[in-house]
Structures are given as structure tokens and as C-alpha cells.
Design an enzyme around this catalytic site. Structure first.
Site, PDB file in Angstrom:
ATOM      1  N   ARG B  95      61.829  37.779 -19.357  1.00 30.43           N
ATOM      2  CA  ARG B  95      60.704  38.257 -18.482  1.00 30.43           C
ATOM      3  C   ARG B  95      60.133  37.923 -17.095  1.00 30.43           C
ATOM      4  O   ARG B  95      59.992  36.499 -16.978  1.00 30.43           O
ATOM      5  CB  ARG B  95      59.556  38.529 -18.926  1.00 30.43           C
ATOM      6  CG  ARG B  95      59.506  39.018 -20.709  1.00 30.43           C
ATOM      7  CD  ARG B  95      58.130  39.154 -21.360  1.00 30.43           C
ATOM      8  NE  ARG B  95      57.558  40.469 -22.473  1.00 30.43           N
ATOM      9  CZ  ARG B  95      58.419  39.909 -23.532  1.00 30.43           C
ATOM     10  NH1 ARG B  95      58.391  38.772 -23.808  1.00 30.43           N
ATOM     11  NH2 ARG B  95      58.193  41.085 -24.442  1.00 30.43           N
ATOM     12  N   MET B 106      61.204  43.175 -11.244  1.00 28.23           N
ATOM     13  CA  MET B 106      61.257  43.497 -12.818  1.00 28.23           C
ATOM     14  C   MET B 106      60.727  42.644 -13.520  1.00 28.23           C
ATOM     15  O   MET B 106      59.899  41.830 -14.237  1.00 28.23           O
ATOM     16  CB  MET B 106      63.030  42.990 -13.166  1.00 28.23           C
ATOM     17  CG  MET B 106      63.861  42.778 -13.876  1.00 28.23           C
ATOM     18  SD  MET B 106      65.009  41.700 -14.562  1.00 28.23           S
ATOM     19  CE  MET B 106      63.937  40.482 -15.436  1.00 28.23           C
ATOM     20  N   ARG B 351      45.758  37.537 -21.053  1.00 30.66           N
ATOM     21  CA  ARG B 351      45.868  37.495 -19.923  1.00 30.66           C
ATOM     22  C   ARG B 351      44.975  37.694 -19.999  1.00 30.66           C
ATOM     23  O   ARG B 351      44.204  38.337 -20.544  1.00 30.66           O
ATOM     24  CB  ARG B 351      47.279  38.054 -18.708  1.00 30.66           C
ATOM     25  CG  ARG B 351      47.401  39.071 -19.316  1.00 30.66           C
ATOM     26  CD  ARG B 351      47.971  40.032 -17.439  1.00 30.66           C
ATOM     27  NE  ARG B 351      48.631  40.962 -19.222  1.00 30.66           N
ATOM     28  CZ  ARG B 351      49.147  42.165 -18.933  1.00 30.66           C
ATOM     29  NH1 ARG B 351      50.993  41.686 -17.305  1.00 30.66           N
ATOM     30  NH2 ARG B 351      50.195  42.817 -18.265  1.00 30.66           N
ATOM     31  N   CYS B 842      26.893  40.666  12.227  1.00 28.75           N
ATOM     32  CA  CYS B 842      27.358  42.614  11.430  1.00 28.75           C
ATOM     33  C   CYS B 842      28.722  43.519  11.424  1.00 28.75           C
ATOM     34  O   CYS B 842      29.912  42.637  12.123  1.00 28.75           O
ATOM     35  CB  CYS B 842      25.494  43.193  12.411  1.00 28.75           C
ATOM     36  SG  CYS B 842      26.962  43.076  14.269  1.00 28.75           S
ATOM     37  N   TYR B 862      22.694  34.820   7.628  1.00 27.21           N
ATOM     38  CA  TYR B 862      22.594  36.348   6.805  1.00 27.21           C
ATOM     39  C   TYR B 862      23.740  37.071   6.973  1.00 27.21           C
ATOM     40  O   TYR B 862      24.684  36.784   8.158  1.00 27.21           O
ATOM     41  CB  TYR B 862      21.470  36.447   7.076  1.00 27.21           C
ATOM     42  CG  TYR B 862      21.354  37.535   8.529  1.00 27.21           C
ATOM     43  CD1 TYR B 862      22.049  39.199   8.574  1.00 27.21           C
ATOM     44  CD2 TYR B 862      20.824  37.237   8.936  1.00 27.21           C
ATOM     45  CE1 TYR B 862      21.907  39.572  10.383  1.00 27.21           C
ATOM     46  CE2 TYR B 862      20.843  37.203  11.018  1.00 27.21           C
ATOM     47  CZ  TYR B 862      21.191  38.386  11.443  1.00 27.21           C
ATOM     48  OH  TYR B 862      21.369  38.851  12.415  1.00 27.21           O
TER      49      TYR B 862
END
Lengths: 888, 888
Positions: B95, B106, B351, B842, B862
Site C-alpha cells: 500500500r 495507487m 488514522r 484588511c 488585528y
């Protein structure tokens, strides 16, 4: 804090090195006094007072009054006269004096200190009542005009009325009593106009004049002048207060101006004019005609009035001695003002004389050859920018000429030729050996081949940074743009120039240095590049560290560049090669192609053209480096604007008109400057990059096969990341390998990038991993860094300069604080990763002396500019290096 | 160099911390083995081999072969079986396993090691010939498909042919001999398709499978997935080779997948499916229907097939124990794969489970409340970006719906309403209380008031960054853009949606999160912002350092912003206020005015509107800071496009049409982005700036007079120099003083600038002398720094992402290396001169979690974003601060 500096024979607190503090005039008066030349005593109120004045709401520093009073006492001590004292009056002149000479500001108030009582006293003391009241009426007029803002025409009117009434023609025909009556009228005029009586107190007069000088620093004319001449507003002006001397006390008195050498040609002759029995203002006022200083000049002018040399030989000899002393002292050509009072010479001013470019060149070379200055100093003495005047054909000064219309002086030089209204026809006529003036409403990239073929370009629209102007300057073609009174009737082939109608084929002449367009052929004079020019450029080249290359893409440009001393091509804009009539068709086919195969087929047609272009350039440049930039502009720039032309394109590309229109619409961009251009084209259409690479390597192999050296440098435009360069590099290297395999010739070459985006400069270390050289494209870098589109700046840039936001147009001289910082970061980043990275600059800044000086501080390896500016860049580079060495 | 890492009960060389080296799957297999869970033994070939493979022309490191062989021996030792040995065969699974889970690569080859001989041996050893040949035929098909690139449909065809011939319906109906025959056909198929016999050597099979995993790392689907998910190609994949266990050896065998909690809702239930007597692939293949794991789930689903809990209670209990162990160990919801071979449980994968935003929220809050994780960890567990799903209305999942057309999911959320074709009408209908969907070919700034009035926006043209998309996202309006099958006939008031014709006023529904448009009214569900959402946001706010403001200009936006927790307005774009029907007329009059007096007269008409706008904003924001940006866009944006409308403008401005057209032409720009806009308008038309300042201060005074606090911050846009700010400051301060004098109310305010040009960032120290705050306008800063026009990027940005030049769209997440460097320089420069300078950002980056994280590293005060992204920004800011603290 010291605000006031005295000068004179007894005490002299300043000298020539105090120019920033005392202004040019004040510093030089002190210097002349210091080296023993006859200067009337005085004092200078420093430029720091001006700064204080503007920083503190038009108030003066507290200590100023007492310092001025003390300095005034000093003048009284040296002259033995007394301010405001009718018995033995001291009169003063008050003059402005900035660090750099600055017309537009308040100039001069003479005879200050006069009032009714002092005038009467002066009449007694001098025994010359006419002189006293003439001085008084002059003073009231000057003071009224420049300090009290009374229209000077009103004074003139009163004077003229009186002359008419008395039936006399010259001011000098008026007697003392007439003048005394005129004074009374003047005083009344001032009171009527201002609502206040004319100030009778001499100290009030003095402070009024001082205030007027400071106020004039911020008048509109001064602001405009500073902007045009890059003078910062912070410098401020000084005020010079000086004891009056009188050139108008009789025939043993005179006043004049002089240059120690001829300011027009640079010839080593004593050049100047004077007037007997006159005040300084009379020389420039033009009421009486001044006479030459020397006998030789008088004879040359065919005048019968005697020269100073003849009429006052002793004083002249003294003046000529002073001339020598000052030139030796200042080691430069001087511009002098003097007054002779009762046979005694007084120097009122000396400064480095303004001169033509030709004179500057000749004086610098002569002085170095005389041993007065070194060759390095000679190199520094010539304003590099001014060389431009010498590099282009000029109108024959003796030719007769008739101005038809005026436009903007968009690209210097003069040219004549027949009117031609289309680029294609211009190219054809030029090929037939005709001289052509291309006349267009405005130009676009489609016109480039015609502009190149033309001797000069004239447009009705567009400013100094219009397409026509920028391209013409790059090509060294004279150009007059924005000629508002030009109208074109293309259908009839007629051109209306003001009130005159011309037909295609008629001859006109234009002067791109003045913006004027003339009827018929006006003879032009070719520039003279030998003699002093060649000598000085030789000295400059010996001093220079940076190389100078040219931006060139045609064989003619490349040849011009080499003649002007270019050491390679720094920017070959390949797109200019696609606009030729026979190429644009294939180019448009390529753009209209639906897929890679279609594009490749069209590119195959372009390949032979490009190969030939490059082969010619390589041959001309004979082994000097040739930096070739891959295709840069967005593809829509190659498409036509008209509907009929689009139909042609569709037909030749074999697609329906609708499809062509759709393709064109899809290519349109909101902000083409930030659009699909530069290496973005190579990334999305790798076949374009591959074709160009093939043309380069096949051309290079062809030339190398003839045993001629070639040195191509391939430049990836508009990269912001190393990955973009890597992708282009792969394409280029594959083509290079393929061509090498097929031809058996391996060409040494470099791949680099144009640093023209802020990101490229910020990430220069990353880019240098893929780029063997950087060429700073500061035109575009300025546009992106400042967020100013050069094409659109017209609507606000003037306001920005007027308001001191960008004191200099950042597209003319590099914005050192912003764009310059990026160039520094880019250079540092590049060198960090690749110690031997080659660094240059291309674009118009490369030919601007101030920008060249900046490039020297960053240590760039070369600058590249348009061929006609190569000598300017060579000189500027030498000057920058000399100054840099001196500073370090 | 170690390339291979074994795992199992005897030897375990990795653990969960080795994710980068071993990939997610490999690391977790090792971790499970390490904590004593039943994992079939195996080994992982590390991601470093993948990198080596791609860096070395698809070659493996020399030591790899021997390391793989040694690791294989280790599996044999633990299992007691032998690879390639027919008597007691060890079969393997192979795997892929990257660092991040990656579909498109794959996936899996099972049963590797089988060949004719081993299959026969396996039949003997297991005593189950059907199992052996079923395994073999599955292996040939899988290997043929993913390693040898044989179309898997061809295998299916052979299988189906055989079933048809034998007249059976289920694969399970095929006997051992049938399967053996099928194996022969499969082997022949592979030979026919590939030209080579199927590899019989098990070691060749193994290396083939390993190579296929590495090759699949660079297939197109994987590349696309990586681009979409910001996964760098350099990471590479690992390969996991593991002993096979069999869920298909009889009815005491099973295989399944499970989540430790419900991934859709987050509920704490054991959620999963299994199949008796099956291999893992069967669960996902959909041939047999998997059954729920638990009895409760079975009952809820109304199924009669038994659950695992019922059919294998002991194994289920063990699995449920493992579930607890894993959740406690990983402290997160897990996604498990397991196989039961003859009543023994084997864990094949664990997982962190993918989950919906709602589930993520509930799981994080639940786990924190269970004491499994801290509240900080809970804050980190929710993907801030995914919150977007929860903040907009969604379609009722139970509603019936019929898709008419599809477009791009341009702005999330669902809305229904009546079709309306013009902005003016939309505004009118909305004012009458109607819900409206604005349907346009495309939108322009003229449509903004209609977009605001509409419940949703649908356009035929334009991409994800078109005007419609950007504005709609900013306003929080659902938007589907670029719906190609939408045509509009404005004259007839008809809309064609695919094959259906609609008339204005007919109802449609759109889903801006999917891009789908539905017939009629589809019910929508309002977002739920209480419960877990409120709890988590509370924890986030407690962890946050940066403030979060909103970009808002209308009362509705401002209210929404406050509801979403905004702590002020970071960007009020005043130009949006000028597009209302009754205002645009005065605006256009102002633009058409020939002189200052004309402009002032028109501005006087706009003043009351602006004052009212600001008064409402100040009232809503109740003393929170409101940053108001002075007029920013070029004036031509306010002019109409059509000839008829231009005539209206001319009429209302009282000028001839020709003059209006001339004025419009003069305003046109080549690159409006870099044109006459921003503070350049205030510099050239100070009266505009003065009007806006007056509106601000009069509004502030009005509100303050009602004892309500106000905090205006006036922002100068597009400044590149301090002088520009100084000029605007003078205008603003003069107005402020005048208003204070007239009203007797003094308002505290700040003047700052938007840092959106590279020069502003480079010269930030200079700018800070005039600016009390900086707001980084990274939209425009990105455009200028990268030289990319957002409007024009469409033609190349996709290629740029595909080719890894800008892996992420720099307009979505800030380009840290380029634009980010300027932000850092800007912040540092500002602080150098003004230690307490307020720094914010912004523009759309302010609502992007990755960009917010960058802002935290720079220490901005900010971020400001569109109202609907405020919660995202709040969460992202908290996460960034937590991570920053952990790093330091």
C-alpha cells in the site's frame, strides 16, 4: 545660535565652503572678501533662518534682531557711513541667495535706507540732488514692486506720463526736481495701492525686504523652478545685505557683468558688457544698450561705442586681474558682477558661470590641458545630461525658419523629410532612400517599423511619456508629440498644420529639442563627436568602473550603439522584431491558433526572421555580450484595432471572424501591465520560448561557424519566482543541446532574468539559484513598486511634483528610497547565492546620470540605455565612480 | 542509510512521530504495533526512497534491495510463513502511504506473492482451493490494473462472461474450478495486453508493486489533488508491505471499517460497517452491502441482517476495546480498518478520521469536556476554514430538488427568491420585502446596491475571482458565477436555464457552496451558532491575542459583523456608498464638473448621505473602532457604460454630451489598478477628501452628542510617501477643527494609511511619521508585488498552480516569501518610528486561516475580513497564537 554672518575687509565670518548655510551668493561674497578682492561690506542672514521661518509660522528666531543690528554696525564701521543718518547715509542692497542659483525668487532691492529725510541728506552729502532723487524713486519702485506687491507697471506709467508731459525721451533727461516730483507721486501711489504710507523708517524697510526674500522662496515661480531643477524646498534661501556702491554717480562710474570665458563656445576670452554711469539693473533692463568689455569684442560686433578696456584701461586691467585670480581660485569659469564707483572697482558677485554643453566640454578640456584642473576634475565639470544636446543633429542656427505648429519636445534632435501618414508607407519610402517624417494622431506598437524607418515623428496627441515619445527616444529619432494644432485627414492624405494645408509628400522639418515644426527644409547640422568630446570621453572611460551597454534590437541601432561606445547590448526587445509587415501576419496567426500545433506552425514561419535578426546583431556586436529578452508584451498588443484588419487576420489564420473576435476579447485585459505577459507567455506557450531559443542558437552557430565570437545572454522577463526561470531554462537548454547536436557547434551562453517585480527583488536569493545574471528592469519595477502606471500617470504626476510628493519624476530618475531599496536588496540577494552574478540595469534609468550614480553605489556591473544616451551614461558612470572614490 | 523500517510484535522500528519519514499509514501501523495492538507484521519503505527515486532518474538507492530482503525475513519469522514458498506461503499487501492521506495515488495490491505454483500450494495448505484461486484471480486483476496498467474493465468483462455462461449472479457462486479457469483467462489477458506474461516471480511482483506506488506519486490525479490540498510534491510517499490476513477464509472471518465517533455529527457512538467472509476491497466495492457494526445502528437503519456486535460478540468487544485504546492514545477521533481472520482481530490501519465541520466542532467540544483533551487542543482540532460551512444557510438535506444548471461555487450559502434582472429593480423589490435572486450576465460596481439587496446572485460569466464572486463573498451573499448554460434576454425579461425558460419574478434557488441552481423554492436551513459553536468560539477568544474586525460599510453588514463577534470595522469602503441610485447621480455630476466649484456643489449633495451612513455605522459599532477608507477607486468606475446612460449623465450635469464623452475618455486608463485612484484623488481633488472628512466628523459629533462613544480611524489609501498622508492629514485636521468649533464637540480620532504598495512597506518608517496606524491591504499589495492583476490572472494562474510556481493562489493565502516579507518590513519600519503604531490587515487574506497564522508571526494587532468570515478569523487567530506559544 549664530544666524548672521558678516563679510568685508575687516571681519569675514564665512567662506565659499558655507554655501549651504549662506547660499551661493553670500558664500562667494565672503570668499572674495577673504582673498582680498574689493567687496562692499555686508552680512548674510543664513538659510537656517529661512527654515526656522517656515517651521515656525513665519516667525524669526529671537536672537535675529540683535545679530542683524550688530552686523549693520559692522558695515557702518567699515564704510564710515551710518544707516538712517541723513548726514552721511549708508544705503543697502538686499538680495536673496539660495544654495543654487534660483530665478523666480525676489531678486534685489537697491538703495534701501532712503526716505524723504535721508534722500535730502544724500543730495547734500553727494552734492548731486539728481542722483539722490533718482536713487530714491528707483528704491520706491523696487520696494513697492517686490516687497509691497504694487504693480510695477503703475510706476512706469507715472514715469512715462511725466516724460510725455515734459516732452523728453530718456529717463536721464529728467532733472532733480522732476525726479523729486516723481518721488512724491510714487509715495502717493504706494499709499493708494496698499492703504498705508510708504515706510519711512529704514529699519522697517530692511525687515520688510528680508521678509519679502523669505516669502518669495515659496512663491509659485520659485516652486516650479525648484521642481524643474530638482531643488529641495528644505534648502531655503539666505538674505544678503550689503553696503550700496554706485555705478551711477557720474562718468567715472560704471556697472557690468562678465564671464571669464565665452559661455557659448568655451573660448578663452574675457566676455562681458558694461554701462557707464548706471546701476546694475540698467544693464539687464535693456533701456540703454550695454557695450562690450574688450576692444576685440567691440570690433567683432562692429560697434563704435568704446569698450571698458578703452575707456577705463586701469580699471579694466584690475578687472582682468581679478578675472585671473577668480578662475585660478575657483578653478572654474566664473560669472561676475561688478560696479565701478568713481574709478574704484567693486566686485558684487562671482559664481560658476552657466554655459552651453559645447562650452562646458571645451572649458573642461582646455582647463585640464592648461593644468588648472586634473582630468578627473574635467570629467566632473561637464553635466552628463547636457551632452544630449551634442549627440543629435540640430537645426542650422543660421538657417531661416518658419514655425508652423508647436508640440512637446518629446525626443531631441532635428530632422526634415516628406510627410507620410502610415507606418507601412514610411517603411517603403525609406527603403527607396527617401527621408520621411511620420505624422500620426498617436502611435502604437503597430507603428514601430514605420517609426524606425522615419527620420522624425510628429503626433497630434500624447505627452512626454506617450508611446511615440518613449519609443522615439529609445530609437534616437527626433519626435514632437502632442502638437494640438495638427489635424490629419487620412482619406484625403492631407495634414493641417495650424493654418497651412500640406499633402503627403510635402516637406517639413521638426526640432524635437524645442517641439517646433517648420515649413519646408530647414538645414540641420550633424553633431561633432571628435575634438574635445573625444578627449573628454577618453578621460571618462579611463575613470569608469561600470560597463555601458545599449538597448538595441535593429542592426542600425546596434551600429549606432557601437559608434557611441557601447560595450554590448543590455536589452534586445525581441517583440519589436515582430511588427514588420511581413512578420506580423505570422505573429497574428500564432496568436489566433487554437492549439499548440497551430501555434508551432505559425512560429515556424517566424523562426527564419528571428534567426536572421540575431545573426546580424551577433555579427555587429562581434563577441560583445548580447542580452536577448524573451517575448514580453501581452499577445493582444500584436492584434489590430480596426474591424477590417481583424477580418484580414481571421482570413489569414483561416478562422471565422467571430472566432477571431472571441479570441481577441479573451485576450483583452483590465491591467495589461500586470497581465499575461513576460515569462508567463513562455510558461503557458512553451513553444514560443522554444522558437526564440532556437533562433538564438541557430544564429549564434551560424556566426560562430564563420570564426566570429558570439556571446548570447538569454533573459527571462517578469519572473517572480525561481521556478519560472527553471521552467524556461529547461526549454532553452533542451533547444541549445539540440542545436549543438545538429550543428556540431557548442555555444557558450548565460541564462538570467530581468528583475522588474518587487517579488523578484525580495526573493533575489531564490531567483539567483536559476539566474546567472540579473538585469534590473527599473521601468516596470517603478510601476509596480510605486503602483503607478506610466501610461496613466499624466492625470496626477504634475500635481505630485508640484506638491513635492515625488520631486523628480520617478520614471526619469530612479526613486532611490523605494525602488532603489529593492535594487539594493536584489543585488545583495543575488550575490549571497551567486557571488559572481552579473548585475545590470536596463530601461531609461540606465541613461539618466542621477540613476547611473545610484547604480554605482550599488556596485552594478553595467548600465544599459538607448544608443543615443550611451555617451551620457559613460560620462555619468565615470563621474559616479570618481565621486564614489572621493567619498570612500 | 536506513531506508526500510520493520513493524510487528517482535521488532518495531518506527512510531507515530515518524509520519514524515514513514507516511501516515506506516507510522500508525508501527504505533499500533508498539502499543500492543494486533497488527500483521510488515515494513515500510520510507518517503526518502521516493525522493531519491525522483532525484535519481527513477533509480533506487543501492542498499534498498538488501534492506527489503532483511525486512521480509523478519515478517517470515513473525508469521512462520515463507514468501514464494508453495508449502506455507506468505502473501503480502502493498500500500502507498504519504504523509497526508492522498486519494488519486495507487492504493493497494493484495495477495501479492501468488503465482501458479504458490496458488496450488495455498489451496493445499489452507485446504480451500476456492479461497486460493479467488485470491489469485483478485491479485492478478489488482496487479494488472494498478501495476501493469491493464484496463480493469477487461477483467470484469471476463468475470461477467463466465457468470453469464454459468448462469450465476454472485461471484460467490463460482466454484474453485471456475475460478481456476478464470485465472487462466486473466493471465492470458495480461499477456495479450502487455505483450509479456504475468510475472510469476514473487520478488519481481513485489518490486513491480513498489515501483507502481512511487510512479503513482506523479500521476495527474495525485498532482491535482496535491495542488488542491496544498501538499508539496517534495514530501513523497512511503510504501507499506505487510503480511496478508484474510477476512475471506470462512464465516468466522470478516473485514470492516469504523470511526470511533460519528464522522457526520460527531456523536459519541461506534460507527462503522463490516462484511462477513470478505476481503477489504469488497466493503468499498459495493457488490455486497456491508452491515452496521452495532445493534443500535442496525435497528436505527431498520436492517434485519445481524450486526457484528450480535454475530461475533467477543471480537466486537475486543474491537470496541481497541476503539477506546486508540482514541485515548491518539486523543482524536480515529478512522479504523480491521480484518477478522478465524475469530482473531487484526488492525490494518488507524488514522485521524475525516469529519464534517459540525462533527469536528462537536467532537472537539465533547473531548475537551470529557477531559480527553484540553480546551486549547479542542481549539486546534477544528479546521477554521471548514467553519465556513456552518456560517451560511444551507439547503435542507431532506428537501426535494431539481438541478437546472451548474456554475462555479463562487460564494457559499443557499438562497431562494424571485428572478430579477437589474440591480435597481432588485433594490426596489427588496425594499418591498421581496426575496430576490439577481441574475446578470456579469456584474460591475454599478450593480453593488442590487447585489446587496439580493438574497443571492447568479451570473453567466466570470470565475471564482470575478467581480460578482469577490463582492458576494465580501457581503456574505450566496453566489453562483459562470453558469455557462444561463442565457438572458433582458428585453423580454426571460431567463433560459438549460432547457427551461423562466420569466422575471419566477422563483429559483441557488447553492453557492456547490454551484447548483434549482427550480422553484428549495427550503434552506439557517446556521446554528449556539451550542458547541459558541462554546468553542468562547475557548478560542480566550486564547486569542489578535483582534478580529470586519470589512463592512452598510448597517446590515455591520450588524452581521457584530453578531459574528467582530471587534470593530477594519475597512469601510466608502465608495460602495456612492452606487445607490439616488447618490450615483450626484457622484457623476461631481466627476463631470469642470472645476472645483462644480465638484464642491455636487459633493455638497453627497455629504448628507455619507454623514447618515457614518452615523449609522458609529451607532451600531458603539464605540468600537471604525476604520474609514477615503475614496479609493478611479473615478471612471462610477461612470456608466452605455451611450444612453452617458447622455443622462450629461443632462443631469448640465453639459453637452460631447463634453461628457470627452471627460470620460480622459478618465479612461490603460491600467486602472495603477492609475489615478486612492489618495491620488484626494491630492488632486482635495474637496472630495474634505467632504468625506466632514461627513465623518459631523456624524461622529451627532452620535457623540447622544452620549454614545465613537472611535473613527481615517485611512488614507494607496499612499507611497509620507507626504501624501501629510497632505490628506492637513485637510482632515482642518475639517475636524472646523466641525469641533461649530458643534462644540471634539472627537478623538486617528489618521493612518493602507499599506498596499511595495513602496509603502519599504518606506514604512517614513510613512509612520504621518500615520498612526497601518492596515496592510494585501489584495493590492499582492497585485503590485507579484505584478499580477487579479482580474487578468485567469489566463495563466491555473498553469502557474499546476506547475508549482505558486502552489497556492496568492490571492487566497498570502505569499509569505514575497508579500509577507514586505508586511514584515512594513511592520518593523512602522514600529521603529512609532513604537505603539497599530497594525492590521484588511482584505480577503484577513479571513484566510493560513494568512491569519502569518499575521500572528508578524505580531499584527488585528485582522479584518468580511463579516461572514469573522468566526473563521477568530478561530484561526486563536490557533495561530496557541501554535506560536508552543513554538517559542
Amino acid at each position: 545660535m549664530k544666524w548672521v554672518y558678516s563679510f568685508g575687509s575687516l571681519i569675514c565670518e564665512g567662506d565659499a565652503s558655507h554655501r549651504n548655510l549662506l547660499g551661493g551668493k553670500g558664500a562667494n561674497l565672503a570668499e572674495m572678501a577673504r582673498i582680498g578682492l574689493p567687496v562692499p561690506p555686508g552680512f548674510t542672514i543664513s538659510t537656517e533662518v529661512c527654515s526656522y521661518y517656515y517651521d515656525n509660522g513665519h516667525a524669526y528666531p529671537e536672537a535675529l534682531t540683535s545679530q542683524v543690528e550688530a552686523a549693520l554696525k559692522q558695515i557702518e564701521a567699515e564704510t564710515g557711513r551710518s544707516f538712517a543718518n541723513p548726514d552721511n547715509p549708508l544705503l543697502l542692497s538686499v538680495r536673496s541667495g539660495a544654495r543654487a542659483s534660483m530665478p523666480g525668487m525676489m531678486d534685489t532691492v537697491l538703495n534701501l535706507g532712503l526716505n524723504d529725510e535721508v534722500a535730502a541728506g544724500l543730495a547734500n552729502a553727494s552734492g548731486d540732488a539728481r542722483f539722490a532723487y533718482d536713487s530714491y524713486r528707483r528704491f520706491i519702485q523696487m520696494y513697492g514692486d517686490v516687497v509691497l506687491d504694487v504693480d510695477h507697471g503703475l510706476f512706469e506709467d507715472l514715469l512715462e506720463d511725466m516724460k510725455m508731459r515734459l516732452n523728453v525721451f530718456q529717463d536721464t533727461d529728467l532733472g532733480a526736481e522732476d525726479l523729486q516730483a516723481l518721488v512724491a507721486q510714487y509715495l502717493q501711489l504706494v499709499e493708494d495701492e496698499t492703504g498705508n504710507p510708504f515706510p519711512q523708517d529704514p529699519m522697517t524697510q530692511l525687515w520688510g525686504a528680508v521678509g519679502a526674500v523669505f516669502a518669495s522662496w515659496m512663491n509659485q515661480r520659485a516652486i516650479t523652478y525648484r521642481r524643474l531643477n530638482d531643488i529641495p524646498a528644505e534648502w531655503g534661501t539666505a538674505v544678503n545685505v550689503q553696503a550700496m556702491v554706485f555705478g551711477n554717480l557720474g562718468d567715472d562710474c560704471a556697472t557690468g557683468v562678465a564671464f571669464t570665458r565665452d559661455p557659448a563656445t568655451g573660448a578663452k576670452i574675457f566676455y562681458g558688457e558694461y554701462l557707464i554711469n548706471a546701476q546694475g539693473e540698467d544693464v539687464v533692463a535693456g533701456i540703454r544698450t550695454p557695450q562690450p568689455l574688450t576692444k576685440a569684442a567691440r570690433l567683432a560686433a562692429g560697434s563704435t561705442e568704446p569698450s571698458l578696456e578703452e575707456v577705463m584701461p586701469d580699471v579694466f586691467a584690475e578687472l582682468d586681474r581679478v578675472r585671473g585670480v577668480l578662475e585660478a581660485h575657483y578653478r572654474d569659469m566664473q560669472d561676475l558682477e561688478f560696479t565701478i564707483q568713481q574709478n574704484k572697482l567693486y566686485m558684487l558677485q562671482t559664481r560658476n558661470g552657466k554655459r552651453t554643453a559645447e562650452a562646458a566640454l571645451n572649458i573642461a578640456v582646455d582647463m585640464a590641458e592648461e593644468g588648472l584642473i586634473t582630468t578627473s576634475e574635467a570629467v566632473l565639470k561637464v553635466d552628463a545630461e547636457a551632452l544630449d544636446q551634442l549627440l543629435h543633429p540640430t537645426l542650422d542656427p543660421n538657417a531661416e525658419k518658419h514655425v508652423l505648429v508647436r508640440g512637446l519636445p518629446a525626443s531631441p534632435g532635428a530632422a526634415n523629410g516628406e510627410i507620410c501618414l502610415t507606418a507601412d508607407k514610411a517603411e517603403k519610402l525609406a527603403a527607396d532612400g527617401k527621408r520621411v517624417i511620420l505624422v500620426r494622431l498617436e502611435t502604437s506598437p503597430e507603428d514601430i517599423h514605420g517609426m524606425h524607418a522615419a527620420a522624425g515623428i510628429l503626433t497630434a496627441r500624447g505627452g512626454m511619456t506617450s508611446h511615440a515619445a518613449v519609443v522615439a527616444r529609445g530609437m534616437g529619432r527626433p519626435c514632437v508629440s502632442g502638437a494640438g494644432e495638427l489635424r490629419i485627414d487620412s482619406n484625403e492624405g492631407k495634414v493641417y498644420l495650424g493654418n497651412t494645408t500640406y499633402t503627403e509628400g510635402d516637406i517639413i522639418t521638426l526640432d524635437g529639442s524645442t517641439g517646433e515644426v517648420y515649413a519646408g527644409t530647414v538645414a540641420t547640422v550633424q553633431p561633432e563627436l571628435s575634438g574635445a568630446f573625444a578627449t573628454l570621453m577618453g578621460w571618462a572611460d579611463a575613470e569608469r568602473r561600470m560597463r555601458v551597454r545599449a538597448n538595441a534590437e535593429t542592426p542600425l541601432d546596434a551600429k549606432t550603439a557601437r559608434e557611441f561606445g557601447a560595450e554590448g547590448i543590455g536589452l534586445c526587445r525581441t517583440e519589436h522584431m515582430f511588427f514588420d509587415t511581413d512578420r506580423i501576419v505570422a505573429m497574428r496567426e500564432m496568436i489566433m491558433a487554437a492549439d499548440t500545433a497551430g501555434r508551432t506552425a505559425a512560429l515556424d514561419k517566424l523562426l527564419p526572421y528571428q534567426r536572421q535578426d540575431f545573426a546580424e546583431l551577433f555579427t555587429i556586436m562581434a563577441g560583445l555580450p548580447v542580452t536577448i529578452r524573451l517575448l514580453d508584451p501581452p499577445l493582444h498588443e500584436f492584434l489590430p484595432h480596426g474591424e477590417a484588419e481583424l477580418a484580414e487576420v481571421a482570413a489569414s489564420a483561416g478562422i471565422p471572424l467571430e472566432a477571431a473576435r472571441a479570441r481577441m476579447l479573451r485576450l483583452e485585459e483590465s491591467n495589461p501591465m500586470l497581465g499575461h505577459r513576460g515569462c508567463r507567455l513562455a510558461i503557458t506557450y512553451p513553444e514560443i520560448c522554444a522558437m526564440q531559443a532556437r533562433a538564438i542558437f541557430e544564429a549564434a552557430s551560424e556566426v560562430a561557424a564563420k570564426e566570429q565570437p558570439v556571446l548570447p545572454e538569454i533573459m527571462v522577463p517578469l519572473a517572480g519566482t525561481s521556478r519560472e526561470i527553471a521552467i524556461c531554462r529547461k526549454i532553452i537548454e533542451d533547444v541549445a543541446a539540440d542545436v549543438a547536436e545538429k550543428t556540431g557547434i557548442t555555444i557558450a551562453y548565460q541564462i538570467g532574468t530581468m528583475v522588474e517585480l518587487p517579488r523578484a527583488a525580495l526573493c533575489a536569493d531564490e531567483l539567483a539559484q536559476q539566474a546567472e545574471f540579473f538585469s534590473f528592469g527599473t521601468n516596470d519595477l517603478t510601476q509596480t513598486t510605486l503602483g503607478i502606471s506610466r501610461d496613466d500617470a499624466g492625470n496626477f504626476m504634475e500635481a505630485y511634483q508640484d506638491q513635492n510628493i515625488y520631486p523628480t519624476d520617478p520614471f526619469v530618475s530612479i526613486d532611490v528610497d523605494g525602488v532603489g531599496k529593492l535594487v539594493e536588496m536584489g543585488a545583495a540577494g543575488g550575490r549571497k547565492v551567486r557571488g559572481d552574478i552579473k548585475l545590470g540595469i536596463c530601461g531609461e534609468h540606465g541613461g539618466d546620470p542621477k540613476s547611473v550614480a545610484f547604480c554605482e553605489t550599488v556596485g552594478l556591473d553595467y548600465v544599459s540605455c538607448s544608443p543615443f544616451r550611451v555617451p551620457i551614461a559613460r560620462l555619468a558612470a565615470a563621474q559616479a565612480h570618481i565621486r564614489q572614490k572621493a567619498d570612500s
